[in-house]
Design a protein around this motif. Structure first.
Motif, PDB file in Angstrom:
ATOM      1  N   VAL A  60      -9.753   8.645  -1.963  1.00 23.62           N
ATOM      2  CA  VAL A  60      -9.413   9.923  -1.648  1.00 23.62           C
ATOM      3  C   VAL A  60     -10.115  10.403  -0.480  1.00 23.62           C
ATOM      4  CG1 VAL A  60      -9.568  12.109  -2.477  1.00 23.62           C
ATOM      5  CG2 VAL A  60      -8.988  10.672  -4.066  1.00 23.62           C
ATOM      6  N   PRO A  61      -9.074  10.814   0.691  1.00 25.10           N
ATOM      7  CA  PRO A  61     -10.015  10.990   1.870  1.00 25.10           C
ATOM      8  C   PRO A  61     -10.682  12.348   1.863  1.00 25.10           C
ATOM      9  CG  PRO A  61      -7.876  11.466   2.001  1.00 25.10           C
ATOM     10  CD  PRO A  61      -8.025  10.794   0.494  1.00 25.10           C
ATOM     11  N   VAL A  62     -11.428  12.612   2.903  1.00 22.84           N
ATOM     12  CA  VAL A  62     -12.107  13.720   3.051  1.00 22.84           C
ATOM     13  C   VAL A  62     -11.345  14.937   3.408  1.00 22.84           C
ATOM     14  CG1 VAL A  62     -14.094  14.902   4.605  1.00 22.84           C
ATOM     15  CG2 VAL A  62     -14.139  12.430   3.681  1.00 22.84           C
ATOM     16  N   LYS A  63     -10.456  14.356   4.320  1.00 23.58           N
ATOM     17  CA  LYS A  63      -9.282  15.536   4.659  1.00 23.58           C
ATOM     18  C   LYS A  63      -7.863  15.047   4.549  1.00 23.58           C
ATOM     19  CE  LYS A  63     -12.291  17.478   8.561  1.00 23.58           C
ATOM     20  NZ  LYS A  63     -12.545  17.948   9.749  1.00 23.58           N
ATOM     21  N   ASP A  64      -6.911  16.069   4.492  1.00 27.75           N
ATOM     22  CA  ASP A  64      -5.678  15.752   4.189  1.00 27.75           C
ATOM     23  C   ASP A  64      -5.022  15.307   5.577  1.00 27.75           C
ATOM     24  OD1 ASP A  64      -6.157  15.921   1.788  1.00 27.75           O
ATOM     25  OD2 ASP A  64      -5.148  17.886   1.362  1.00 27.75           O
ATOM     26  N   GLY A  92       0.880  -1.087   0.129  1.00 22.69           N
ATOM     27  CA  GLY A  92      -0.084  -0.163   0.100  1.00 22.69           C
ATOM     28  C   GLY A  92       0.986   1.117  -0.011  1.00 22.69           C
ATOM     29  N   PHE A  93       0.151   2.287  -0.287  1.00 22.26           N
ATOM     30  CA  PHE A  93       0.967   3.572  -0.047  1.00 22.26           C
ATOM     31  C   PHE A  93       0.021   4.952   0.258  1.00 22.26           C
ATOM     32  CE2 PHE A  93      -0.825   4.157  -4.301  1.00 22.26           C
ATOM     33  CZ  PHE A  93      -1.358   5.307  -4.394  1.00 22.26           C
ATOM     34  N   TYR A  94       0.644   5.789   0.794  1.00 23.23           N
ATOM     35  CA  TYR A  94      -0.072   7.173   1.036  1.00 23.23           C
ATOM     36  C   TYR A  94       0.469   8.125   0.572  1.00 23.23           C
ATOM     37  CZ  TYR A  94      -3.300  10.308   3.319  1.00 23.23           C
ATOM     38  OH  TYR A  94      -4.086  11.038   3.825  1.00 23.23           O
ATOM     39  N   LEU A  95      -0.253   9.280  -0.397  1.00 20.61           N
ATOM     40  CA  LEU A  95       0.345  10.032  -1.030  1.00 20.61           C
ATOM     41  C   LEU A  95      -0.029  11.444  -0.064  1.00 20.61           C
ATOM     42  CD1 LEU A  95       1.538  12.179  -3.252  1.00 20.61           C
ATOM     43  CD2 LEU A  95      -0.572  11.727  -4.190  1.00 20.61           C
ATOM     44  N   LEU A  96       0.994  12.099   0.387  1.00 19.17           N
ATOM     45  CA  LEU A  96       0.696  13.559   1.180  1.00 19.17           C
ATOM     46  C   LEU A  96       1.019  14.641   0.046  1.00 19.17           C
ATOM     47  CD1 LEU A  96       3.288  12.529   4.133  1.00 19.17           C
ATOM     48  CD2 LEU A  96       0.586  13.095   4.569  1.00 19.17           C
ATOM     49  N   ASN A  97      -0.159  15.476  -0.033  1.00 20.14           N
ATOM     50  CA  ASN A  97      -0.297  16.484  -0.570  1.00 20.14           C
ATOM     51  C   ASN A  97      -0.399  17.860  -0.060  1.00 20.14           C
ATOM     52  OD1 ASN A  97       0.190  16.282  -3.522  1.00 20.14           O
ATOM     53  ND2 ASN A  97      -1.829  15.406  -4.134  1.00 20.14           N
ATOM     54  N   VAL A 143      -6.177  20.125  -3.946  1.00 14.15           N
ATOM     55  CA  VAL A 143      -5.015  19.132  -4.048  1.00 14.15           C
ATOM     56  C   VAL A 143      -5.133  18.006  -3.092  1.00 14.15           C
ATOM     57  CG1 VAL A 143      -2.458  18.578  -4.781  1.00 14.15           C
ATOM     58  CG2 VAL A 143      -3.814  20.906  -5.177  1.00 14.15           C
ATOM     59  N   PRO A 144      -5.907  16.891  -3.340  1.00  6.37           N
ATOM     60  CA  PRO A 144      -6.198  16.189  -2.222  1.00  6.37           C
ATOM     61  C   PRO A 144      -5.004  14.966  -2.045  1.00  6.37           C
ATOM     62  CG  PRO A 144      -7.623  15.513  -4.018  1.00  6.37           C
ATOM     63  CD  PRO A 144      -6.608  16.764  -4.297  1.00  6.37           C
ATOM     64  N   ASP A 145      -4.868  14.429  -0.952  1.00 13.54           N
ATOM     65  CA  ASP A 145      -4.244  13.293  -0.475  1.00 13.54           C
ATOM     66  C   ASP A 145      -4.792  12.096  -1.351  1.00 13.54           C
ATOM     67  OD1 ASP A 145      -2.804  14.716   1.129  1.00 13.54           O
ATOM     68  OD2 ASP A 145      -3.089  13.617   2.960  1.00 13.54           O
ATOM     69  N   GLN A 146      -3.984  10.925  -1.345  1.00  9.49           N
ATOM     70  CA  GLN A 146      -4.562   9.746  -1.840  1.00  9.49           C
ATOM     71  C   GLN A 146      -3.980   8.361  -1.294  1.00  9.49           C
ATOM     72  OE1 GLN A 146      -4.109   9.723  -6.084  1.00  9.49           O
ATOM     73  NE2 GLN A 146      -4.427  12.016  -6.369  1.00  9.49           N
ATOM     74  N   TYR A 147      -4.848   7.210  -0.940  1.00  8.51           N
ATOM     75  CA  TYR A 147      -4.159   6.258  -0.567  1.00  8.51           C
ATOM     76  C   TYR A 147      -4.766   4.947  -1.185  1.00  8.51           C
ATOM     77  CZ  TYR A 147      -7.937   5.622   2.835  1.00  8.51           C
ATOM     78  OH  TYR A 147      -9.151   5.549   3.415  1.00  8.51           O
TER      79      TYR A 147
END
Length: 382
Positions: A283-287, A223-228, A254-258
């Motif tokens: 795509v989460p509701v909050k970063d 898995g991965f998590y993208l911090l934006n 510009v949202p995070d993704q995981y």
């Protein structure tokens, strides 16, 4: 690879057939708009000896058209022909290099072609399409196996860290009809879901693992998590022209993704393997870092992911088809703001796909030309 380590070679072969170079993807116009881990998500691609080079390409396609508000499908959208339809084609070209037997680096250069057909974006009078294409956001990073792959052939875990560069166009435009003065056409930015880039520098953290379960059978996952960190990219959505209550969605976020996935892979022969797993993309509701203003479509997809692959010498071909079993478009931050200000319930909708197609091809250039897997080792699978 070192031929006196047959178990390690067997692990590599199975993992080659169970993984896809860039397949941590979500479906539809909501989640993870063409992205994967910066250091590649295929276990086989990252099991490299020092000096080994692996190159490849992954193609992805989906059609999103089923609208959900929360977890409830709005089936009337398709029945009344008012649904939004996205067609997305993406090609990832990647290169992975073994710095040592445990440390590896990778770069991915993605390209996309997207189309979007809708009524509401064209004055609600007729259906028209918008289009985008070009380079997307380039990713690069480093990964490291926590245990020595040679002495631990039956199981291992890797962690990675990478960056995402804002190389993709995040202000792609096209013609929108019936929306200008007196119903004239007007050039506007295309919808966030088909923009090639998001406009932000990103940081990714990822993990991946494999574990032998029985002869020919391996468990895998990652898995991965993208911090934006960037909150908004300054590009206008024109959503405020649809309704005054959408003023807070006038600029793109510009949202995070995981994404996470896990499953089992079984080798039927020295060349053919099948896999079955589950995956969750979102795509989460909050970063995690930065603000949450601007327009985003938070969403998540739970999928069953069957796969089949073929391996010959240093060439790997694989096909994975995640099939959605649960889709959710939760209430966004801007939805909640509108609900509080108007006193009326508010939860935006989004379109999702039924399935996604991932096809990958990769070729390994070993530093040691004696890497050829011996027939006696291949026969282990028979």
């Amino acid at each position: 690879m070192i031929l006196k380590q047959p178990n390690f070679l067997i692990a590599i072969l199975i993992l080659a057939l169970s993984s896809n170079p860039t397949n941590l993807r979500a479906q539809g116009c909501v989640a993870i708009r063409h992205f994967s881990s910066c250091v590649g998500n295929s276990l086989e691609n990252n099991l490299l000896e020092k000096g080994d080079l692996l190159v490849g390409m992954n193609y992805r396609y989906f059609k999103s058209f089923r609208h959900f508000r929360g977890t409830e499908e709005e089936a009337d959208r398709v029945a009344s022909s008012t649904e939004v339809i996205n067609h997305s084609h993406a090609w990832d070209f990647f290169l992975t290099y073994g710095i040592s037997d445990r440390l590896y680096t990778s770069i991915t250069i993605p390209t996309v072609i997207n189309t979007r057909s809708s009524l509401y974006e064209h004055g609600r009078e007729e259906r028209n399409s918008t289009f985008s294409r070009g380079l997307a956001d380039i990713r690069a990073g480093l990964g490291y196996w926590l245990m020595d792959p040679i002495s631990n052939p039956n199981g291992n875990i890797a962690v990675g860290l990478g960056i995402k560069l804002p190389t993709g166009n995040y202000n792609a435009t096209d013609i929108f009809y019936n929306v200008g003065p007196e119903g004239s056409p007007e050039v506007r930015p295309v919808d966030q879901s088909i923009q090639p880039g998001d406009g932000g520098f990103g940081l990714t953290m990822d993990f991946q693992f494999y574990q032998k379960v029985a002869a020919g059978l391996f468990a895998y996952g990652g898995g991965f998590y993208l911090l934006n960190p960037r909150e908004t990219n300054g590009i206008r959505t024109f959503r405020e022209t649809l309704s005054p209550i959408l003023e807070n969605e006038a600029i793109m976020a510009v949202p995070d993704q995981y994404s996470v996935r896990t499953g089992l892979s079984y080798s039927w022969s020295g060349a053919i393997s099948t896999s079955l797993g589950g995956r969750f993309d979102a795509v989460p509701v909050k970063d995690l870092i930065g603000g949450n203003e601007g327009f985003r479509r938070p969403g998540n997809v739970l999928s069953i992911e069957p796969g089949v692959a073929y391996y010959s010498h240093n060439l790997t071909l694989n096909l994975n088809v995640p099939i959605a079993v649960r889709r959710d478009r939760p209430q966004s931050v801007t939805d909640r703001q509108t609900e509080i200000s108007t006193g009326n319930p508010r939860n935006g909708d989004a379109a999702f796909a039924d399935y996604l197609i991932n096809f990958g091809i990769s070729y390994r250039f070993p530093k040691n030309k004696a890497m050829e897997i011996a027939p006696s080792i291949k026969n282990t699978f028979n």
